[in-house]
Design a protein around this motif. Sequence first.
Motif: not given
Length: 227
Positions: A42, A192, A196-198
Amino acid sequence: MSAPLRLILFDVDGTLVDSQATIVAAMRAAFGAAGLETPARSELMSGVGLSLPVLMKALVPEQDDRTVNRLVAGYKEAYHDIRLSQGSAHSPLYPGARALLENLNGSPELLLGVATGKSKRGLDALIEAHGLERMFVTRQVADHHPSKPHPSMIDTARAETGVARDDTIMIGDTSFDMQMASAAGVAGIGVTWGYHHRSALEPARNVVEDFAQLADVLNTFRAVNHG
């Protein structure tokens, strides 16, 4: 009266191709060769989009420049070896990416480009592997610019093509892409399906879930700019 030229810039890793497995494998090889523990997946993916030296320094802020340079060189070597052994499979195009690019490329008023944290060697090899040599009229790479989110890549692409800010759009999967678009004064579209996260995709003008939605947003962009 002819329509104005419009410039659509794409990020690469996490936007057009899924290179996550290769990135992680190359990172593990580089950190292993340097005798260091590899950061969590991550953490590795959160920095994708930055130029490689900037990313490495962010991953090991306690290390000196010599170690950072060793990690950079190790990563490049490992990534190159994986690319040679796997061909285009090392970074497969996301489903729908090729069809969208071909559709956009068929419109004479649209100019397609790339703005990526990849090196020129890496980008050129990827484009050749996927047979996209004639697709992009401008290719902005890490070798020639400050790292994202500095606006240099977009500014240079606009200068090369002569396209106005209002007729330029940047598409990417990371906060760095959207921040770069904002800094350059152009519209940003966040995707998305990348790394990377939304929630990190602000200040995107639009955020899309798949290539069909992306095509719809781009059609709207084209219609608005027709006036």
